[in-house]
Design a protein around this motif. Structure first.
Motif, mmCIF file in Angstrom:
data_model
loop_
_atom_site.group_PDB
_atom_site.id
_atom_site.type_symbol
_atom_site.label_atom_id
_atom_site.label_comp_id
_atom_site.label_asym_id
_atom_site.label_seq_id
_atom_site.Cartn_x
_atom_site.Cartn_y
_atom_site.Cartn_z
ATOM 1 N N LEU A 1 10.958 15.342 -9.621
ATOM 2 C CA LEU A 1 10.473 15.669 -10.958
ATOM 3 C C LEU A 1 11.554 15.407 -12.007
ATOM 4 O O LEU A 1 11.319 14.711 -12.999
ATOM 5 C CB LEU A 1 10.018 17.126 -11.041
ATOM 6 C CG LEU A 1 9.661 17.606 -12.451
ATOM 7 C CD1 LEU A 1 8.409 16.896 -12.950
ATOM 8 C CD2 LEU A 1 9.481 19.112 -12.477
ATOM 9 N N PHE A 2 12.743 15.941 -11.789
ATOM 10 C CA PHE A 2 13.816 15.764 -12.766
ATOM 11 C C PHE A 2 14.273 14.306 -12.830
ATOM 12 O O PHE A 2 14.585 13.792 -13.901
ATOM 13 C CB PHE A 2 14.982 16.711 -12.491
ATOM 14 C CG PHE A 2 14.729 18.096 -13.002
ATOM 15 C CD1 PHE A 2 15.177 18.475 -14.252
ATOM 16 C CD2 PHE A 2 14.007 19.014 -12.255
ATOM 17 C CE1 PHE A 2 14.932 19.743 -14.751
ATOM 18 C CE2 PHE A 2 13.749 20.288 -12.739
ATOM 19 C CZ PHE A 2 14.211 20.656 -13.987
ATOM 20 N N GLY A 3 14.303 13.622 -11.667
ATOM 21 C CA GLY A 3 14.615 12.195 -11.672
ATOM 22 C C GLY A 3 13.586 11.417 -12.466
ATOM 23 O O GLY A 3 13.929 10.515 -13.234
ATOM 24 N N GLY A 4 12.323 11.767 -12.305
ATOM 25 C CA GLY A 4 11.259 11.117 -13.072
ATOM 26 C C GLY A 4 11.373 11.388 -14.556
ATOM 27 O O GLY A 4 11.118 10.509 -15.382
ATOM 28 N N LEU A 5 11.764 12.607 -14.913
ATOM 29 C CA LEU A 5 11.950 12.932 -16.327
ATOM 30 C C LEU A 5 13.123 12.156 -16.927
ATOM 31 O O LEU A 5 13.045 11.682 -18.064
ATOM 32 C CB LEU A 5 12.156 14.445 -16.501
ATOM 33 C CG LEU A 5 10.941 15.320 -16.240
ATOM 34 C CD1 LEU A 5 11.334 16.802 -16.241
ATOM 35 C CD2 LEU A 5 9.843 15.048 -17.251
ATOM 36 N N VAL A 6 14.196 12.018 -16.146
ATOM 37 C CA VAL A 6 15.347 11.236 -16.609
ATOM 38 C C VAL A 6 14.912 9.787 -16.843
ATOM 39 O O VAL A 6 15.206 9.199 -17.884
ATOM 40 C CB VAL A 6 16.518 11.312 -15.596
ATOM 41 C CG1 VAL A 6 17.592 10.270 -15.906
ATOM 42 C CG2 VAL A 6 17.132 12.702 -15.588
ATOM 43 N N ALA B 1 20.591 18.741 -15.949
ATOM 44 C CA ALA B 1 19.844 19.572 -14.997
ATOM 45 C C ALA B 1 19.711 18.867 -13.652
ATOM 46 O O ALA B 1 19.895 19.481 -12.595
ATOM 47 C CB ALA B 1 18.471 19.923 -15.557
ATOM 48 N N LYS B 2 19.414 17.587 -13.668
ATOM 49 C CA LYS B 2 19.257 16.832 -12.418
ATOM 50 C C LYS B 2 20.560 16.833 -11.630
ATOM 51 O O LYS B 2 20.556 17.006 -10.405
ATOM 52 C CB LYS B 2 18.815 15.404 -12.699
ATOM 53 C CG LYS B 2 18.644 14.597 -11.423
ATOM 54 C CD LYS B 2 18.317 13.143 -11.709
ATOM 55 C CE LYS B 2 18.227 12.391 -10.397
ATOM 56 N NZ LYS B 2 19.088 11.248 -10.343
ATOM 57 N N TRP C 1 10.107 19.395 -4.613
ATOM 58 C CA TRP C 1 9.534 18.639 -5.726
ATOM 59 C C TRP C 1 10.482 18.540 -6.921
ATOM 60 O O TRP C 1 10.283 17.711 -7.817
ATOM 61 C CB TRP C 1 8.211 19.276 -6.193
ATOM 62 C CG TRP C 1 8.322 20.737 -6.502
ATOM 63 C CD1 TRP C 1 8.005 21.771 -5.667
ATOM 64 C CD2 TRP C 1 8.794 21.333 -7.714
ATOM 65 N NE1 TRP C 1 8.247 22.978 -6.277
ATOM 66 C CE2 TRP C 1 8.732 22.743 -7.541
ATOM 67 C CE3 TRP C 1 9.251 20.841 -8.920
ATOM 68 C CZ2 TRP C 1 9.116 23.643 -8.533
ATOM 69 C CZ3 TRP C 1 9.644 21.734 -9.904
ATOM 70 C CH2 TRP C 1 9.575 23.110 -9.714
ATOM 71 N N ALA C 2 11.529 19.352 -6.950
ATOM 72 C CA ALA C 2 12.383 19.439 -8.139
ATOM 73 C C ALA C 2 13.167 18.153 -8.402
ATOM 74 O O ALA C 2 13.205 17.670 -9.541
ATOM 75 C CB ALA C 2 13.334 20.622 -8.032
ATOM 76 N N LEU C 3 13.793 17.610 -7.381
ATOM 77 C CA LEU C 3 14.614 16.414 -7.606
ATOM 78 C C LEU C 3 13.765 15.222 -8.049
ATOM 79 O O LEU C 3 14.124 14.561 -9.043
ATOM 80 C CB LEU C 3 15.430 16.080 -6.357
ATOM 81 C CG LEU C 3 16.451 14.959 -6.534
ATOM 82 C CD1 LEU C 3 17.424 15.250 -7.668
ATOM 83 C CD2 LEU C 3 17.200 14.741 -5.229
#
Length: 174
Positions: free
Chosen positions: A146-151, A129-130, A142-144
Motif C-alpha cells: 500500500l505505502f509503496g503504491g502510494l509512493v 512512512a514506507k 498489506w502495508a508495504l
C-alpha cells in the motif's frame, strides 16, 4: 495496526513540515543548476524523469516479486534491482525537491501547481512512512504494498504535473 501509528504520524509531520516551509519560505527563483543544461527548470525536469523511470522499474520488480507478473519469479537479481532503483530514484528526487522548495516554494496560483505542491509534500511524507515500515516487525502484509503504491502514485503525479507538463508545453530540451 498499532505498528502503523508512528509511520503514519511521521508521514503527516514530514508532509506538513514541507508544506509549511514551502509556503512560508520566500522563494529565491534559483536553487539547483547543472552545467550543460539550459536552465534550472530543465535540470529539474530531467532529474524528475530519471526518478520516474526508476520508479517504473520499482513497480515492475515489485509486481514480479509479489507474483502479480508471473515471469522471472526466481531471478536472484530482482531484489537488488528493486532496492537500488528505489535508492537511485530517491537520490534523483532530492535536488528536484530542494529546487521546488527553495526556489519556488509551495504555490497555488493554478490547479496544476497546487496539485504539484500537494503531491510533493505527500510524496516525501509517504516515503518516510514506507521506510519506517520496512524496518518494523509485525506490520500487516498489506502495508508495504500500500505505502509503496502510494509512493509510486505520488511520484507519477509529480512527473505528470512537472516534467511531462514541461515537455509538452516547452518541448524536450536539455
Amino acid at each position: 495496526m498499532a505498528t502503523l501509528i508512528v509511520p503514519f504520524l511521521v508521514a503527516c509531520l514530514v508532509a506538513a513540515g514541507l508544506g509549511v516551509y514551502g509556503k512560508l519560505h520566500e522563494p529565491t527563483g534559483i536553487a539547483v543548476n547543472v552545467a550543460g543544461f539550459s536552465s534550472p527548470a530543465t535540470v529539474k525536469v530531467w532529474l524528475a524523469t530519471v526518478a520516474f523511470v526508476l520508479a517504473l522499474v520499482q513497480l515492475f520488480t515489485a509486481l514480479v516479486m509479489y507474483g502479480k507478473i508471473p515471469i522471472l519469479n526466481n531471478a536472484q537479481w530482482l531484489g537488488p534491482v528493486h532496492r537500488w532503483s528505489g535508492r537511485l530514484a530517491f537520490i534523483a528526487s532530492i535536488p528536484v525537491a530542494l529546487h521546488c522548495l527553495y526556489a519556488l516554494g509551495f504555490d497555488d496560483y493554478n490547479t496544476r501547481v497546487l496539485l504539484h505542491s500537494l503531491l510533493g509534500c505527500f510524496f516525501y511524507g509517504v516515503f518516510a512512512a514506507k521506510m519506517l515500515i520496512l524496518a518494523k516487525k509485525g506490520v500487516p502484509n498489506w502495508a508495504l504494498p500500500l505505502f509503496g503504491g502510494l509512493v509510486f502514485t505520488a511520484l507519477a503525479g509529480l512527473f505528470v504535473t512537472s516534467a511531462l507538463w514541461f515537455f509538452t508545453t516547452f518541448g524536450v530540451k536539455l
